[in-house]
Scaffold this motif. Structure first.
Motif, PDB file in Angstrom:
ATOM      1  N   ALA A  37       2.547  -3.408   2.887  1.00 30.65           N
ATOM      2  CA  ALA A  37       3.809  -2.911   2.348  1.00 30.65           C
ATOM      3  C   ALA A  37       3.885  -3.260   0.868  1.00 30.65           C
ATOM      4  CB  ALA A  37       4.995  -3.528   3.089  1.00 30.65           C
ATOM      5  N   VAL A  47       4.371   1.995   2.841  1.00 30.01           N
ATOM      6  CA  VAL A  47       3.501   1.369   3.835  1.00 30.01           C
ATOM      7  C   VAL A  47       2.151   2.070   3.821  1.00 30.01           C
ATOM      8  CG1 VAL A  47       3.198   0.828   6.282  1.00 30.01           C
ATOM      9  CG2 VAL A  47       5.481   0.746   5.266  1.00 30.01           C
ATOM     10  N   LEU A  60       9.648   3.943   3.124  1.00 23.15           N
ATOM     11  CA  LEU A  60      10.794   3.439   3.876  1.00 23.15           C
ATOM     12  C   LEU A  60      12.046   3.665   3.037  1.00 23.15           C
ATOM     13  CD1 LEU A  60       9.192   0.137   5.208  1.00 23.15           C
ATOM     14  CD2 LEU A  60       9.284   2.379   6.314  1.00 23.15           C
ATOM     15  N   ALA A  93       8.180  -0.201  10.581  1.00 27.29           N
ATOM     16  CA  ALA A  93       7.194   0.493   9.755  1.00 27.29           C
ATOM     17  C   ALA A  93       6.388   1.521  10.537  1.00 27.29           C
ATOM     18  CB  ALA A  93       6.249  -0.523   9.116  1.00 27.29           C
TER      19      ALA A  93
END
Length: 276
Positions: A37, A47, A60, A93
């Motif tokens: 990340a 990610v 994200l 994730a």
């Protein structure tokens, strides 16, 4: 914008996780997922799949201000980010789902992590406070406010351990006030024990940038690194300095080697050191 945080995660791959190129991935033999990340000053959290050669997986969504730090859950692909918008953000994730936003600080969320058992989220802030959160509800379950027995300045770094003797946690926080605070964090509503500051560690002459507990199987120690170009190794029961390690310039990061009394450190002098 500049990348401000980078963090690897290594966890057991669940049934709904797969890389984009499993046929060419030798790491799949042990069913271990390795994700990376990254966080940016523009608020972007991305990610990547290290098992697939660092292939981009997803962004994200959520923060619109700078990312201060990133941490992974110890048991799965859940990532936590502290941001300049006074909040910490938590995602799955694997699918990009935003799971929780922890709101309550009045300054940038400067440091934080999941507890080692994954049951609690901890955050520290430039507002001088430190909080423990329920990751499912997003509610604060313990809080230490600026002043009094706690820090007089912004909280800059922290670490935590599980206190198995009474089903609670012990946290160590560093600050711009040059002090370390050792605190008992009780997250159980049924317990009569309250969260409280246990100790005040004074030795550094400038802002403390990093702190970490040593593995308890090795000794009851912790280490802290400071802009004063030193690392202090602390004996926790006595709250005394056990040793002083010197860099040429400010110490930026430190990390104990697992199950060992050896310690890595980095500095703005451009040198990575390993101490025994």
């Amino acid at each position: 914008e500049s990348v401000s945080a980078v963090k690897f995660s290594r966890h057991h791959r669940s049934n709904n996780e797969s890389t984009n190129d499993d046929s060419n991935n030798n790491n799949n033999n042990n069913n271990t997922a390795v994700l990376l990340a990254t966080g940016s000053l523009d608020g972007t959290v991305s990610v990547y799949d290290a098992n697939a050669g660092g292939k981009y997986v997803r962004r994200l969504e959520g923060p619109e201000t700078g990312v201060e730090w990133l941490e992974w859950h110890p048991n799965g692909p859940i990532v936590l980010a502290g941001c300049e918008d006074f909040c910490a953000w938590m995602w799955n994730a694997s699918d990009g789902n935003l799971m929780q936003v922890f709101a309550g600080h009045s300054g940038s969320v400067s440091c934080g992590q999941f507890s080692k058992d994954g049951k609690v989220v901890f955050t520290g802030s430039f507002d001088g406070s430190f909080r423990a959160w329920n990751p499912r509800s997003g509610m604060t379950i313990a809080a230490f406010q600026k002043g009094g027995l706690f820090h007089d300045g912004p909280v800059t770094c922290m670490d935590s351990i599980v206190d198995e003797s009474n089903n609670s946690y012990v946290a160590l926080t560093g600050s711009e006030d040059c002090a370390l605070k050792l605190s008992a964090v009780n997250t159980s509503a049924e317990s009569a024990e309250r969260s409280k500051v246990l100790g005040n560690f004074l030795a550094h002459e400038k802002c403390i940038e990093c702190v970490e507990f040593c593995d308890r199987t090795v000794g009851n120690y912790a280490a802290s690194g400071s802009v004063d170009a030193t690392i202090r190794v602390w004996d926790l029961p006595t709250q005394k300095v056990r040793g002083v390690l010197g860099h040429g310039k400010a110490v930026s990061q430190l990390k104990w080697v697992p199950n060992s009394a050896m310690l890595y450190s980095t500095s703005t002098d451009g040198v990575v050191r390993l101490w025994d």
